[in-house]
Design a protein around this motif. Structure first.
Motif, PDB file in Angstrom:
ATOM      1  N   ALA A   1      35.477 -16.157  -1.111  1.00  0.00           N
ATOM      2  CA  ALA A   1      34.907 -14.824  -0.931  1.00  0.00           C
ATOM      3  C   ALA A   1      34.501 -14.216  -2.269  1.00  0.00           C
ATOM      4  N   ILE A   2      33.498 -13.340  -2.205  1.00  0.00           N
ATOM      5  CA  ILE A   2      33.100 -12.509  -3.335  1.00  0.00           C
ATOM      6  C   ILE A   2      33.221 -11.080  -2.846  1.00  0.00           C
ATOM      7  N   VAL A   3      34.055 -10.284  -3.521  1.00  0.00           N
ATOM      8  CA  VAL A   3      34.343  -8.928  -3.072  1.00  0.00           C
ATOM      9  C   VAL A   3      33.989  -7.945  -4.175  1.00  0.00           C
ATOM     10  N   GLY A   4      33.138  -6.978  -3.848  1.00  0.00           N
ATOM     11  CA  GLY A   4      32.788  -5.906  -4.774  1.00  0.00           C
ATOM     12  C   GLY A   4      33.426  -4.617  -4.300  1.00  0.00           C
ATOM     13  N   THR A   5      34.019  -3.874  -5.236  1.00  0.00           N
ATOM     14  CA  THR A   5      34.697  -2.623  -4.906  1.00  0.00           C
ATOM     15  C   THR A   5      34.203  -1.524  -5.842  1.00  0.00           C
ATOM     16  N   VAL A   6      33.847  -0.374  -5.276  1.00  0.00           N
ATOM     17  CA  VAL A   6      33.481   0.805  -6.056  1.00  0.00           C
ATOM     18  C   VAL A   6      34.452   1.904  -5.651  1.00  0.00           C
ATOM     19  N   GLY A   7      35.049   2.575  -6.630  1.00  0.00           N
ATOM     20  CA  GLY A   7      35.999   3.629  -6.277  1.00  0.00           C
ATOM     21  C   GLY A   7      36.520   4.390  -7.473  1.00  0.00           C
ATOM     22  N   ASN A   8      37.572   5.139  -7.213  1.00  0.00           N
ATOM     23  CA  ASN A   8      38.264   5.952  -8.213  1.00  0.00           C
ATOM     24  C   ASN A   8      39.720   5.543  -8.264  1.00  0.00           C
ATOM     25  N   SER A   9      40.359   5.809  -9.394  1.00  0.00           N
ATOM     26  CA  SER A   9      41.796   5.571  -9.499  1.00  0.00           C
ATOM     27  C   SER A   9      42.578   6.870  -9.638  1.00  0.00           C
ATOM     28  N   LEU A  10      41.898   8.003  -9.672  1.00  0.00           N
ATOM     29  CA  LEU A  10      42.596   9.282  -9.802  1.00  0.00           C
ATOM     30  C   LEU A  10      43.334   9.624  -8.510  1.00  0.00           C
ATOM     31  N   GLU A  11      44.505  10.200  -8.663  1.00  0.00           N
ATOM     32  CA  GLU A  11      45.373  10.499  -7.525  1.00  0.00           C
ATOM     33  C   GLU A  11      44.710  11.432  -6.514  1.00  0.00           C
ATOM     34  N   TYR A  12      43.913  12.377  -6.982  1.00  0.00           N
ATOM     35  CA  TYR A  12      43.330  13.361  -6.071  1.00  0.00           C
ATOM     36  C   TYR A  12      41.989  12.928  -5.471  1.00  0.00           C
ATOM     37  N   ALA A  13      41.462  11.782  -5.872  1.00  0.00           N
ATOM     38  CA  ALA A  13      40.152  11.325  -5.388  1.00  0.00           C
ATOM     39  C   ALA A  13      40.062  11.242  -3.855  1.00  0.00           C
ATOM     40  N   PRO A  14      41.078  10.695  -3.153  1.00  0.00           N
ATOM     41  CA  PRO A  14      40.964  10.640  -1.685  1.00  0.00           C
ATOM     42  C   PRO A  14      40.896  12.015  -1.026  1.00  0.00           C
ATOM     43  N   PHE A  15      41.536  13.004  -1.648  1.00  0.00           N
ATOM     44  CA  PHE A  15      41.528  14.349  -1.070  1.00  0.00           C
ATOM     45  C   PHE A  15      40.152  14.992  -1.202  1.00  0.00           C
ATOM     46  N   VAL A  16      39.464  14.732  -2.307  1.00  0.00           N
ATOM     47  CA  VAL A  16      38.101  15.236  -2.477  1.00  0.00           C
ATOM     48  C   VAL A  16      37.168  14.503  -1.521  1.00  0.00           C
ATOM     49  N   HIS A  17      37.284  13.193  -1.469  1.00  0.00           N
ATOM     50  CA  HIS A  17      36.388  12.378  -0.650  1.00  0.00           C
ATOM     51  C   HIS A  17      36.580  12.635   0.845  1.00  0.00           C
ATOM     52  N   ASN A  18      37.824  12.671   1.309  1.00  0.00           N
ATOM     53  CA  ASN A  18      38.108  12.765   2.751  1.00  0.00           C
ATOM     54  C   ASN A  18      38.424  14.167   3.235  1.00  0.00           C
ATOM     55  N   GLY A  19      38.612  15.118   2.326  1.00  0.00           N
ATOM     56  CA  GLY A  19      38.948  16.481   2.716  1.00  0.00           C
ATOM     57  C   GLY A  19      40.440  16.663   2.913  1.00  0.00           C
ATOM     58  N   THR A  20      40.833  17.911   3.069  1.00  0.00           N
ATOM     59  CA  THR A  20      42.238  18.253   3.289  1.00  0.00           C
ATOM     60  C   THR A  20      42.352  19.286   4.403  1.00  0.00           C
ATOM     61  N   GLY A  21      43.573  19.528   4.844  1.00  0.00           N
ATOM     62  CA  GLY A  21      43.826  20.556   5.853  1.00  0.00           C
ATOM     63  C   GLY A  21      43.070  20.306   7.142  1.00  0.00           C
ATOM     64  N   ILE A  22      42.516  21.388   7.698  1.00  0.00           N
ATOM     65  CA  ILE A  22      41.822  21.282   8.987  1.00  0.00           C
ATOM     66  C   ILE A  22      40.560  20.431   8.891  1.00  0.00           C
ATOM     67  N   TYR A  23      40.062  20.201   7.674  1.00  0.00           N
ATOM     68  CA  TYR A  23      38.831  19.430   7.487  1.00  0.00           C
ATOM     69  C   TYR A  23      39.080  17.935   7.291  1.00  0.00           C
ATOM     70  N   ALA A  24      40.324  17.568   7.070  1.00  0.00           N
ATOM     71  CA  ALA A  24      40.639  16.157   6.812  1.00  0.00           C
ATOM     72  C   ALA A  24      40.359  15.316   8.046  1.00  0.00           C
ATOM     73  N   LYS A  25      39.918  14.105   7.792  1.00  0.00           N
ATOM     74  CA  LYS A  25      39.629  13.205   8.909  1.00  0.00           C
ATOM     75  C   LYS A  25      40.935  12.628   9.432  1.00  0.00           C
ATOM     76  N   GLY A  26      41.376  13.109  10.601  1.00  0.00           N
ATOM     77  CA  GLY A  26      42.517  12.497  11.267  1.00  0.00           C
ATOM     78  C   GLY A  26      43.883  13.074  10.964  1.00  0.00           C
ATOM     79  N   ARG A  27      44.328  13.067   9.686  1.00  0.00           N
ATOM     80  CA  ARG A  27      45.728  13.342   9.404  1.00  0.00           C
ATOM     81  C   ARG A  27      45.980  14.665   8.691  1.00  0.00           C
ATOM     82  N   GLY A  28      45.002  15.540   8.634  1.00  0.00           N
ATOM     83  CA  GLY A  28      45.174  16.786   7.894  1.00  0.00           C
ATOM     84  C   GLY A  28      46.003  17.821   8.640  1.00  0.00           C
ATOM     85  N   ARG A  29      46.458  18.787   7.894  1.00  0.00           N
ATOM     86  CA  ARG A  29      47.207  19.912   8.451  1.00  0.00           C
ATOM     87  C   ARG A  29      46.274  20.693   9.367  1.00  0.00           C
TER      88      ARG A  29
END
Length: 136
Positions: free
Chosen positions: A62-90
């Protein structure tokens, strides 16, 4: 009986060259996505944008390419938080207190809307990625 070692070596070398070429195409495709993600990334101080990076791993299977961030808060910016989060938000608003500084006092929030800059970068470049990976 003839010696096939030279033929086998040439096949192995050709296979390795093909894999290197495909990995190079994956690297180019990742760079396209990375560039668009950096253009679309929300910026406060610039750390999130600066942290966007890519890597390509390749082996015989396999050849796998990955683009992303390593910052801890990156998923919260990308996926949202609270009522706006996809699936698991408050699901309800909440209050928090800032002890000092410009924003001192109590604040109520419902969360942060998602800003899916990585997903958007992938989708915006889908056709170009396909051409690059095909070797065009």
């Amino acid at each position: 009986m003839s010696d096939n070692k030279a033929f086998e070596a040439s096949i192995n070398n050709a296979t390795l060259e093909i894999l290197k070429s495909l990995a190079g195409n994956m690297d180019k495709a990742c760079l396209v996505v990375e560039r668009t993600a950096k253009q679309d990334c929300p910026v406060n101080y610039g750390a999130l944008r600066a942290d966007i990076h890519h890597e390509v791993d390749f082996g015989l299977d396999a050849i796998v390419g990955t683009v992303g961030n390593s910052l801890e808060y990156a998923p919260f910016v990308h996926n949202g938080t609270g009522i706006y989060a996809k699936g698991r938000g408050r699901k309800t608003p909440w209050r928090f207190k800032v002890a000092s500084g410009k924003y001192k006092g109590w604040h109520t929030t419902r969360g942060q809307k998602p800003k899916p800059y990585l997903e958007n970068a992938k989708m915006k470049n889908k056709d170009q990625i396909a051409r690059i990976l095909a070797g065009d």
